[in-house]
Motif scaffolding. Structure first.
Motif, PDB file in Angstrom:
ATOM      1  N   HIS A   1       0.956  -1.284   0.097  1.00  0.00           N
ATOM      2  CA  HIS A   1       0.080  -0.056   0.138  1.00  0.00           C
ATOM      3  C   HIS A   1       0.846   1.234   0.041  1.00  0.00           C
ATOM      4  CE1 HIS A   1      -4.187  -1.487   1.167  1.00  0.00           C
ATOM      5  NE2 HIS A   1      -3.712  -2.228   0.447  1.00  0.00           N
TER       6      HIS A   1
ATOM      7  N   SER B   1      -0.256   4.553   0.215  1.00  0.00           N
ATOM      8  CA  SER B   1      -0.741   5.644   0.943  1.00  0.00           C
ATOM      9  C   SER B   1      -1.031   5.086   2.409  1.00  0.00           C
ATOM     10  CB  SER B   1      -2.091   6.251   0.431  1.00  0.00           C
ATOM     11  OG  SER B   1      -1.768   6.822  -0.919  1.00  0.00           O
TER      12      SER B   1
ATOM     13  N   SER C   1      -4.368   2.369   5.621  1.00  0.00           N
ATOM     14  CA  SER C   1      -3.522   2.494   4.406  1.00  0.00           C
ATOM     15  C   SER C   1      -4.621   1.974   3.212  1.00  0.00           C
ATOM     16  CB  SER C   1      -2.363   1.670   4.491  1.00  0.00           C
ATOM     17  OG  SER C   1      -2.879   0.024   4.280  1.00  0.00           O
ATOM     18  N   SER C   2      -4.063   2.578   2.049  1.00  0.00           N
ATOM     19  CA  SER C   2      -4.703   2.248   0.705  1.00  0.00           C
ATOM     20  C   SER C   2      -3.840   1.973  -0.268  1.00  0.00           C
ATOM     21  CB  SER C   2      -5.761   3.474   0.422  1.00  0.00           C
ATOM     22  OG  SER C   2      -5.060   4.735   0.090  1.00  0.00           O
ATOM     23  N   LEU C   3      -4.330   1.466  -1.315  1.00  0.00           N
ATOM     24  CA  LEU C   3      -3.306   0.984  -2.380  1.00  0.00           C
ATOM     25  C   LEU C   3      -2.610   2.137  -2.954  1.00  0.00           C
ATOM     26  CD1 LEU C   3      -2.361  -1.524  -3.802  1.00  0.00           C
ATOM     27  CD2 LEU C   3      -4.192  -1.409  -5.400  1.00  0.00           C
ATOM     28  N   TYR C   4      -3.518   3.172  -3.543  1.00  0.00           N
ATOM     29  CA  TYR C   4      -2.697   4.211  -4.134  1.00  0.00           C
ATOM     30  C   TYR C   4      -2.966   5.359  -3.363  1.00  0.00           C
ATOM     31  CZ  TYR C   4      -1.927   0.823  -8.038  1.00  0.00           C
ATOM     32  OH  TYR C   4      -1.497  -0.338  -8.676  1.00  0.00           O
TER      33      TYR C   4
ATOM     34  N   GLU D   1     -10.671   5.337  -3.162  1.00  0.00           N
ATOM     35  CA  GLU D   1     -10.270   4.157  -2.766  1.00  0.00           C
ATOM     36  C   GLU D   1     -10.720   3.914  -1.264  1.00  0.00           C
ATOM     37  OE1 GLU D   1      -5.954   3.010  -5.161  1.00  0.00           O
ATOM     38  OE2 GLU D   1      -5.951   3.959  -3.008  1.00  0.00           O
TER      39      GLU D   1
ATOM     40  N   GLN E   1      -9.885   2.698   2.454  1.00  0.00           N
ATOM     41  CA  GLN E   1      -8.893   3.006   3.471  1.00  0.00           C
ATOM     42  C   GLN E   1      -9.352   1.807   4.212  1.00  0.00           C
ATOM     43  OE1 GLN E   1      -8.297   6.787   5.102  1.00  0.00           O
ATOM     44  NE2 GLN E   1      -8.631   7.774   3.170  1.00  0.00           N
ATOM     45  N   TYR E   2      -8.151   0.911   4.872  1.00  0.00           N
ATOM     46  CA  TYR E   2      -8.198  -0.031   5.677  1.00  0.00           C
ATOM     47  C   TYR E   2      -7.423   0.142   6.947  1.00  0.00           C
ATOM     48  CZ  TYR E   2      -9.906  -2.475   1.608  1.00  0.00           C
ATOM     49  OH  TYR E   2     -10.641  -2.991   0.601  1.00  0.00           O
TER      50      TYR E   2
END
Lengths: 116, 115
Positions: B29, B31, B94-97, B102, B104-105
């Motif tokens: 991730h 971001s 975090s997020s992928l980009y 997107e 956020q996890y």
């Protein structure tokens, strides 16, 4: 500025009842994204759903359903046949596309207690 | 790892102490976000990284708060000279980009209590 309002602070239901959690948002952006998260007692925010502003179709996932209405700026969440495991705090959140800000704006949450 | 991890899970500090909170995002991730959640409230944004670059720190409440992500992976949120009003749960996501659409996890958070 963006804002998310969850007017219901706490809801208590008996197992198997249906319950709807309200979410009202404010934004000047035409492109935005809405989210629901669940926060169980363990504290971790669990992602439930994401919606973009161009898709007003209602969504159903098992016992969960979401009603997005741009005309009333609402994105409500319904749990059908609630279960004790649904007890948690639920948050609605918003992100805006045009500002470039990546931050989520959260509501203050609704605590759901499902009694057996 | 499978999800976002944070350490410590609980931290008790005396007023005036410095603390450091760690976040390990989902592998790959780009971001990473920090949020502060006061009791009974929703999370509030603190700061955002894309790789090692801190692109938004508009939510940091004072210059006592400092965050870094030197190698674009693990991040540390440091609070200097802690005050009682700093007591809260600090959540990392975090997020992928990092695009606005997107998801956020989030990690489990660090609960900070300042006495």
């Amino acid at each position: 500025a963006q804002k998310v309002t969850q007017a219901q602070t706490e809801i208590s239901v008996v197992e198997k009842e249906d319950v709807t959690l309200d979410c009202v948002y404010e934004t000047r952006d035409t492109t935005y994204y809405l989210f629901w998260y669940k926060q169980p007692p363990s504290g971790e925010l669990v992602f439930l759903i994401r919606r973009n502003s161009f898709d007003e179709q209602n969504e159903i996932s098992g016992r969960y359903s979401w009603n997005f209405q741009k005309s009333t700026s609402s994105f409500n969440f319904t749990i059908t046949a609630s279960q004790v495991v649904d007890s948690a705090v639920y948050f609605c959140a918003l992100s805006e596309a045009s500002t470039g800000r990546r931050a989520l704006t959260f509501g203050s949450g609704t605590r759901l207690q499902v009694q057996p | 790892g499978a999800g976002v991890s944070q350490s410590p899970r609980y931290k008790v500090a005396k007023r005036g102490q410095d603390v450091a909170l760690r976040c390990d995002p989902i592998s790959g991730h780009v971001s990473l976000f920090w949020y502060q959640q006061a009791l009974g409230q929703g999370p509030e944004f603190l700061t955002y990284f894309q790789n090692e670059a801190q692109l938004d720190k508009s939510g940091l409440p004072s210059d006592r708060f400092f965050a870094e992500r030197p190698e674009g992976s693990v991040s540390t949120l440091k609070i200097q000279r802690t005050q009682q009003e700093d007591s809260a749960v600090y959540l990392c996501a975090s997020s992928l980009y990092g695009a606005t659409q997107e998801t956020q996890y989030f990690g489990p958070g660090t609960r900070l209590l300042v006495l």
